[in-house]
Design a protein around this motif. Sequence first.
Motif, PDB file in Angstrom:
ATOM      1  N   THR A 100       0.849  -1.188   0.000  1.00 49.00           N
ATOM      2  CA  THR A 100       0.000   0.000   0.000  1.00 49.00           C
ATOM      3  C   THR A 100       0.886   1.240   0.000  1.00 49.00           C
ATOM      4  N   SER A 102       0.661   5.556   0.150  1.00 47.26           N
ATOM      5  CA  SER A 102      -0.214   6.697   0.421  1.00 47.26           C
ATOM      6  C   SER A 102       0.624   7.970   0.436  1.00 47.26           C
ATOM      7  N   PHE A 286      -4.275   7.160  -2.033  1.00 52.09           N
ATOM      8  CA  PHE A 286      -3.722   5.853  -1.687  1.00 52.09           C
ATOM      9  C   PHE A 286      -3.806   4.923  -2.892  1.00 52.09           C
ATOM     10  N   ASN A 288      -3.372   0.478  -3.518  1.00 49.97           N
ATOM     11  CA  ASN A 288      -3.107  -0.804  -2.875  1.00 49.97           C
ATOM     12  C   ASN A 288      -3.120  -1.915  -3.920  1.00 49.97           C
ATOM     13  N   TYR A 350      -7.529   1.873  -5.327  1.00 46.68           N
ATOM     14  CA  TYR A 350      -6.928   3.195  -5.249  1.00 46.68           C
ATOM     15  C   TYR A 350      -8.036   4.214  -5.051  1.00 46.68           C
TER      16      TYR A 350
END
Length: 479
Positions: A100, A102, A286, A288, A350
């Motif tokens: 992940t 961010s 973010f 992922n 995302y």
Amino acid sequence: MKKLTLIAALFGVFFTAHAQEGKKWTLRECVTYALENNISVKQSQLDLEAAEIDKSDAIGNYLPSINGQASNSWNTGLTQNVTTGVLQNQTTRNLSAGVTASVNVFNGLRNLRQLQRAKLSRIAAMYSLEQMENDIALFVANSYLEVLVNKEVLEVLKEQNQLTKEQYQRTQDLVDAGTLPEGDLLEIKATNADEKQQIIVAENNVRIALISLAQTLLIEDYENFDIVKETYNTPMASILDQKPEEIIDNAKENRYEIKLAEQNVELAEKDVEISKSAYYPSLSAFFNYNTRESGAERITQGGVDSSQPTQVIGQVESTGEVVVAPNFALETLPPRPFIDQLWLNDGISYGVQLNVPILNGFSTRNSVKRNEINVKRAEYQLEQAKLDLESNIYQAYVDAQGSAKAYEAAKTALESQEQAYAYAQDRYDVGLTNAFDFSQSKFRLSNTQSQLIQAKYNYIFKLKVLELYFGVDPEDIKL
């Protein structure tokens, strides 16, 4: 090192270092050793290192955060198959993994202001270190001069005692010849004994001053510690031609205590800006990526199960076609290869997240108010630092003037006392005065010489402190 140049130039001392054990230390070496080993200086250096780390943290706030995670578990009983989502009785191993990332897109300019604050904090730490090094250097210099004062006083006493021994021999000859009474010889003996006692006291003073200097330098070998014998010339007193107001104005521009107090005001103001950042919305993004793998066997549909007859369950009304129940056999297969499962079962997510502060129990507002109070407190401290500096400079100016007058008075007193001693010696040599009066004259001369030594070094130190307040560049300070 800047402080070495400062002190070396401050007292005009440039000596060659001695490497052997039991060496005699120069002022330059004492300052060097103190700045390298003093605990307060080391603590200030650690504060500077911590400020560097804070700056690195502030820069790191601009970078995205990336975190990976993975888990591997074994399950028994009714559990969910991580690849199919079906609950089934099984004993299997399941693996899941993901990464992940961010990043803060906007957070009320908090990152920018924290970086600015970290830079200010680093500058403040540098000023604090410079101020500490200045204080330690001057403290060591003062202790060093204290040793020199006691050493010169000891030399004066020894010289006077040598004269007393020579006088004793002449008086002995005159007593033997019947020219002087034996009482004069006894008086000189008493004077000699008193001078020897003074020499012992002076030797103890030298030793105590050396031990005090060694303790300042954190040197434990008191027995072998000693300093170089050096005589300083009296410096020019041009700094006293300046007005105290001019010295104060220069000091406010150059002294580290003022710069440090100013930096603390800027830091407090920056804290207010940082706390106000909480009023603004924050936006973050973010991304992922995740995948999974299972060690469970696969159950899939095979061919027609011949052991079970086909059952009719209905008929299509429009066509008349018969609808039968499926009777396919279920087939158990081994799990797919590990890598294949990772590719087949992966996925991404995302997005962005917006946080809008609405009500937080007055936390942000109170934080801003507290920091505004800290700004006022820092401003008061800056004002107090300027007042203290002004007071210290006026005190240093008056001290320098007083020490100059005391030094001139001591020189005049010594000249008069030398003349009085020469006159007393002439009278004693022709028998016009007794040994007691002559001894008293010599004692006054010795005392005046000691006072001149103390006045001289006190004048040197007070003058150089005043010059540093004035902002004289270290390389331009000469004795």
